[in-house]
Design a protein around this motif. Structure first.
Motif, mmCIF file in Angstrom:
data_model
loop_
_atom_site.group_PDB
_atom_site.id
_atom_site.type_symbol
_atom_site.label_atom_id
_atom_site.label_comp_id
_atom_site.label_asym_id
_atom_site.label_seq_id
_atom_site.Cartn_x
_atom_site.Cartn_y
_atom_site.Cartn_z
ATOM 1 N N VAL A 1 36.382 -36.004 -24.577
ATOM 2 C CA VAL A 1 37.207 -35.910 -23.374
ATOM 3 C C VAL A 1 36.683 -34.770 -22.517
ATOM 4 O O VAL A 1 36.408 -33.674 -23.027
ATOM 5 C CB VAL A 1 38.685 -35.647 -23.739
ATOM 6 C CG1 VAL A 1 39.512 -35.342 -22.486
ATOM 7 C CG2 VAL A 1 39.282 -36.845 -24.461
ATOM 8 N N THR A 2 36.519 -35.020 -21.215
ATOM 9 C CA THR A 2 36.106 -33.960 -20.305
ATOM 10 C C THR A 2 37.072 -33.896 -19.125
ATOM 11 O O THR A 2 37.608 -34.915 -18.682
ATOM 12 C CB THR A 2 34.673 -34.175 -19.769
ATOM 13 O OG1 THR A 2 34.618 -35.389 -19.005
ATOM 14 C CG2 THR A 2 33.672 -34.258 -20.906
ATOM 15 N N LYS A 3 37.280 -32.693 -18.640
ATOM 16 C CA LYS A 3 38.119 -32.464 -17.459
ATOM 17 C C LYS A 3 37.558 -31.238 -16.766
ATOM 18 O O LYS A 3 37.839 -30.112 -17.157
ATOM 19 C CB LYS A 3 39.573 -32.252 -17.867
ATOM 20 C CG LYS A 3 40.550 -32.091 -16.700
ATOM 21 C CD LYS A 3 41.980 -32.007 -17.220
ATOM 22 C CE LYS A 3 42.961 -31.692 -16.101
ATOM 23 N NZ LYS A 3 43.044 -32.804 -15.107
ATOM 24 N N GLY A 4 36.721 -31.451 -15.735
ATOM 25 C CA GLY A 4 36.003 -30.330 -15.155
ATOM 26 C C GLY A 4 35.054 -29.752 -16.176
ATOM 27 O O GLY A 4 34.231 -30.444 -16.755
ATOM 28 N N THR A 5 35.172 -28.467 -16.441
ATOM 29 C CA THR A 5 34.307 -27.815 -17.434
ATOM 30 C C THR A 5 34.862 -27.923 -18.848
ATOM 31 O O THR A 5 34.219 -27.492 -19.801
ATOM 32 C CB THR A 5 34.118 -26.322 -17.104
ATOM 33 O OG1 THR A 5 35.356 -25.610 -17.327
ATOM 34 C CG2 THR A 5 33.673 -26.125 -15.659
ATOM 35 N N ILE A 6 36.050 -28.491 -19.000
ATOM 36 C CA ILE A 6 36.683 -28.596 -20.311
ATOM 37 C C ILE A 6 36.075 -29.752 -21.101
ATOM 38 O O ILE A 6 35.891 -30.848 -20.562
ATOM 39 C CB ILE A 6 38.195 -28.808 -20.184
ATOM 40 C CG1 ILE A 6 38.857 -27.589 -19.536
ATOM 41 C CG2 ILE A 6 38.826 -29.098 -21.541
ATOM 42 C CD1 ILE A 6 40.300 -27.825 -19.159
ATOM 43 N N ILE A 7 35.777 -29.512 -22.365
ATOM 44 C CA ILE A 7 35.304 -30.550 -23.279
ATOM 45 C C ILE A 7 36.136 -30.478 -24.554
ATOM 46 O O ILE A 7 36.338 -29.395 -25.115
ATOM 47 C CB ILE A 7 33.821 -30.364 -23.644
ATOM 48 C CG1 ILE A 7 32.929 -30.461 -22.408
ATOM 49 C CG2 ILE A 7 33.389 -31.401 -24.687
ATOM 50 C CD1 ILE A 7 31.466 -30.166 -22.686
ATOM 51 N N ILE A 8 36.639 -31.643 -25.017
ATOM 52 C CA ILE A 8 37.317 -31.734 -26.300
ATOM 53 C C ILE A 8 36.653 -32.863 -27.091
ATOM 54 O O ILE A 8 36.490 -33.966 -26.574
ATOM 55 C CB ILE A 8 38.817 -32.020 -26.147
ATOM 56 C CG1 ILE A 8 39.518 -30.849 -25.438
ATOM 57 C CG2 ILE A 8 39.469 -32.263 -27.514
ATOM 58 C CD1 ILE A 8 40.979 -31.108 -25.135
ATOM 59 N N LYS A 9 36.278 -32.588 -28.331
ATOM 60 C CA LYS A 9 35.696 -33.596 -29.208
ATOM 61 C C LYS A 9 36.530 -33.672 -30.475
ATOM 62 O O LYS A 9 36.822 -32.636 -31.094
ATOM 63 C CB LYS A 9 34.244 -33.233 -29.560
ATOM 64 C CG LYS A 9 33.305 -33.177 -28.357
ATOM 65 C CD LYS A 9 31.894 -32.804 -28.789
ATOM 66 C CE LYS A 9 30.958 -32.727 -27.591
ATOM 67 N NZ LYS A 9 29.568 -32.390 -27.997
ATOM 68 N N ALA A 10 36.909 -34.896 -30.852
ATOM 69 C CA ALA A 10 37.760 -35.064 -32.032
ATOM 70 C C ALA A 10 37.703 -36.503 -32.511
ATOM 71 O O ALA A 10 37.172 -37.385 -31.827
ATOM 72 C CB ALA A 10 39.197 -34.662 -31.709
#
Length: 217
Positions: A68-77
């Motif tokens: 998941v990305t939102k601007g500079t945010i990245i979440i991996k799961a």
């Protein structure tokens, strides 16, 4: 109150004090900057093996190698649940199965620095720009994308992107040899010197005299 109760009470107090000191140290010595300001207004993009979407409740569930990305945010799961409230703010909860840990990263505003971390569960609150890493949590401040400047380990770590402030709590999930009670532990690089990568043997941690008896992907 018996001696065992007194000792347990003192140990609990020391864990809280240690967590507060780590939080204050990380926030107090860091340059005045915040998480990337524009992230909350950026669209949320994702990749996954599977997806379900509940339009009535504005809930999307993603499973299988989720990014998941939102601007500079990245979440991996392994699994990420995304919700959106009536005001349009977005919230994401990422979890992992087995021994692997979920991953989070966000750029700091105006600096070539990032906050990243790992935990069994990662909760991102888009309204408050608040990220909570729960269970076997580690948070790092990176210069560029490779040099670790600060690092903290704990059971629960909360990063307030708006105020650039950390809190960390001790817990049994981070207990191990040399740290049987799962106390918060961290590393701070001196701000006056050049950044030092983490290398070599771990340092021996000792209690301060005033308060006697922390990458993946």
């Amino acid at each position: 109150m018996n001696e065992m109760s007194t000792f347990a009470g003192h140990s609990h107090t020391r864990a809280i004090v240690t967590a507060m000191l780590v939080a204050l140290a990380l926030s107090g010595f860091a340059p005045i900057a915040h998480a990337e300001r524009a992230d909350r207004d950026k669209p949320l993009n994702y990749e996954a093996d599977n997806q379900t979407y509940d339009d009535l409740h504005q809930v999307t569930i993603l499973t299988g190698h989720v990014i998941v990305t939102k601007g500079t945010i990245i979440i991996k799961a392994d699994r990420v649940e995304v919700r959106q409230d009536p005001q349009g703010y977005q919230y994401a909860t990422g979890t992992m199965q087995g021994a692997d840990l979920a991953y989070f990263r966000q750029k700091r505003d105006g600096l070539d620095e990032y906050i990243d971390g790992n935990a069994k569960r990662i909760d991102y609150d888009g309204k408050q720009d608040l990220t909570t890493l729960t269970s076997i949590a580690t948070v790092r401040r990176l210069q560029g994308l490779s040099t670790v400047m600060d690092q903290v380990h704990g059971s629960v770590i909360t990063y307030d992107g708006q105020n650039d402030f950390y809190t960390a709590k001790a817990g049994k999930d981070v207990a191990g040899p040399g740290n049987p009670t799962g106390r918060v532990r961290g590393m701070l690089s001196p701000r006056s010197g050049a950044p030092q990568p983490l290398a070599g043997a771990s340092a021996t941690l000792a209690p301060a005299s005033a308060i006697e008896g922390m990458p993946q992907q």
